[in-house]
Every structure is written in C-alpha cells, then in structure tokens.
Design an enzyme around this catalytic site. Structure first.
Site, PDB file in Angstrom:
ATOM      1  N   ASP A 185     -10.296  -3.876  -5.530  1.00  0.00           N
ATOM      2  CA  ASP A 185      -9.630  -3.042  -4.515  1.00  0.00           C
ATOM      3  C   ASP A 185     -10.289  -1.656  -4.517  1.00  0.00           C
ATOM      4  O   ASP A 185     -10.258  -0.955  -5.537  1.00  0.00           O
ATOM      5  CB  ASP A 185      -8.130  -2.945  -4.867  1.00  0.00           C
ATOM      6  CG  ASP A 185      -7.317  -2.247  -3.782  1.00  0.00           C
ATOM      7  OD1 ASP A 185      -7.848  -1.333  -3.133  1.00  0.00           O
ATOM      8  OD2 ASP A 185      -6.137  -2.603  -3.623  1.00  0.00           O
ATOM      9  N   HIS A 245      -8.433  -4.455  -0.786  1.00  0.00           N
ATOM     10  CA  HIS A 245      -7.084  -3.904  -0.609  1.00  0.00           C
ATOM     11  C   HIS A 245      -6.228  -4.809   0.293  1.00  0.00           C
ATOM     12  O   HIS A 245      -5.077  -4.504   0.570  1.00  0.00           O
ATOM     13  CB  HIS A 245      -7.204  -2.499   0.002  1.00  0.00           C
ATOM     14  CG  HIS A 245      -5.967  -1.656  -0.142  1.00  0.00           C
ATOM     15  ND1 HIS A 245      -5.421  -1.310  -1.353  1.00  0.00           N
ATOM     16  CD2 HIS A 245      -5.161  -1.085   0.801  1.00  0.00           C
ATOM     17  CE1 HIS A 245      -4.340  -0.557  -1.155  1.00  0.00           C
ATOM     18  NE2 HIS A 245      -4.161  -0.412   0.143  1.00  0.00           N
ATOM     19  N   SER A 304       0.834  -1.202   0.000  1.00  0.00           N
ATOM     20  CA  SER A 304       0.000   0.000   0.000  1.00  0.00           C
ATOM     21  C   SER A 304       0.875   1.262   0.000  1.00  0.00           C
ATOM     22  O   SER A 304       1.650   1.459  -0.927  1.00  0.00           O
ATOM     23  CB  SER A 304      -0.961  -0.081   1.191  1.00  0.00           C
ATOM     24  OG  SER A 304      -1.963   0.879   1.095  1.00  0.00           O
TER      25      SER A 304
HETATM   26  C1  MLT Z   1      -1.480   5.976  -0.029  1.00  0.00           C
HETATM   27  O1  MLT Z   1      -1.827   6.965   0.576  1.00  0.00           O
HETATM   28  O2  MLT Z   1      -0.316   5.660  -0.263  1.00  0.00           O
HETATM   29  C2  MLT Z   1      -2.592   5.124  -0.518  1.00  0.00           C
HETATM   30  O3  MLT Z   1      -3.799   5.764  -0.338  1.00  0.00           O
HETATM   31  C3  MLT Z   1      -2.565   3.799   0.144  1.00  0.00           C
HETATM   32  C4  MLT Z   1      -2.692   3.916   1.623  1.00  0.00           C
HETATM   33  O4  MLT Z   1      -3.793   4.023   2.144  1.00  0.00           O
HETATM   34  O5  MLT Z   1      -1.666   3.890   2.292  1.00  0.00           O
END
Ligand code: MLT
Length: 201
Positions: free
Chosen positions: A152, A183, A102
């Site tokens: 996702d 996700h 992520s």
């Molecule tokens: C981010 O902010 O990198 C993406 O939205 C994924 C997350 O939630 O970390």
C-alpha cells in the site's frame, strides 16, 4: 451530518456505521455493508470536511499528515452524531459496528482511540495510525478486522502493524488480513471481512 439510514431486518440486528474514503459519500459502502452484514441496519455518513470538493472526515496537511486538532474535534463531532442518530432512529447504540475505508477507517480508529465502548466491533480497510502519544482506553475484547496492503503506497506495512499492536496492546482482538493490491479495497479483502464478521454474530 449528511447521512443515510436504513433500519435492520430484525430489531436485534446490528447497525453498521459506514465511513467512506476521501472523495466518497454516505452511499459508497452500502453494497459492501450488505455483503458483509446482510440484514444489518445501515448508517452511512458523509464527512463534513471538503478538500477541493472531496468530502473527508477531517483535515489533512498532506497525504498521511493529519491536522490533529481538527481530527480530534471531528472525532468528537462524529461520535456525538452517532449517539444522536441512535436516539432519533431508535437503534441500539451498543450494537454499532464501524465499517470504514481509508480516511473513514482513520476516523473510526480515532473514535476507538478516544472512547472504549464506541463500537461493538470495527472493520477497518486500509487504516493508518490516526494519532500518536495517546493513552488508549481499555479495549478488552473489542473485535477489529484490519484489511491492509503489503504494498500500500499510502499505508506502509509497518504502520498497519503499529496500529494492530496499539489496539491489541489495549486489549482489542485484532485480525489483520493482507493483500497485495496497494491501497485498493479488493473483492477478496471484502470477502475476508465478511467471513470474519460471520464469526462475530
Ligand atoms: C487520510 O487522509 O485519511 C489518508 O491519507 C487516507 C486518505 O487518502 O483518505
């Protein structure tokens, strides 16, 4: 940066750079790394940005909308940190694989977008396109595993495909594995990453 380091079992073992998701820590992906790359060295890093107390690797304006200036600066900061850690701990800087989930996968992708030889390979679980409009470096032969979710809610399928095509367009050897668990980083996705990693060694 706050981090944890563990040397590999053999001097020629790769080092896995662990990059957690939002709200994670440097310890989050240790079990995953041990499953994917048994015997590898581990460098787990905690993101320097805090979003309401949740560590991240760069600022965002909203979910999926990044503060690009901060992302670029934090990408350089993380790259320099890994270079310095290689000197401090004596691991081979040219044998580092990124393992990110992520937000951590997003900064790993940003490092790849900025620097051709930053990693020997990368495992990106549920990454997004970190930046658009950049000319990518020559990524010829760079092995990249992408784990993605068809459903996702944070990363639409077309965004995963866009990232894969940007990377392969620059020469990377991209392998995308699809799941249907949103996700989440599932066990089967981790197993697919482990099977892919075996083909790299
Ligand atoms: C981010 O902010 O990198 C993406 O939205 C994924 C997350 O939630 O970390």
């Amino acid at each position: 940066m706050k981090h944890i380091y563990k040397a590999g079992a053999q001097p020629d073992a790769p080092t896995i750079l662990l990059l957690h998701g939002t709200g994670g820590t440097e310890n989050d992906l240790i079990g995953l790394a041990e499953m994917i790359a048994p015997g590898a060295g581990i460098l787990g890093v905690r993101g320097n940005v805090s979003e309401n107390g949740m560590p991240r690797f760069f600022r965002r304006l909203a979910e999926g909308i990044f503060d690009e200036e901060d992302l670029i600066a934090r990408t350089a900061e993380l790259g320099s940190f890994v270079d310095a850690a290689a000197v401090e701990y004596g691991f081979d800087r040219s044998n580092v694989y990124a393992l990110g989930y992520s937000n951590g996968a997003n900064i790993a992708a940003s490092l790849i977008f900025h620097q051709a030889d930053v990693f020997k390979g990368a495992i990106l679980h549920h990454p997004m396109v970190p930046l658009r409009g950049l000319e990518l470096p020559d990524l010829k032969g760079l092995p990249v595993f992408i784990g993605a979710g068809e459903n996702d809610p944070i990363v639409p399928r077309r965004e995963t495909e866009e990232l894969a095509s940007l990377l392969s367009g620059a020469g990377a050897d991209v392998n995308t594995h699809w799941e249907r668990q949103g996700h989440q980083l599932t066990r089967t996705e981790a197993e697919a990453a482990a099977a892919w990693f075996k083909t790299q060694a």
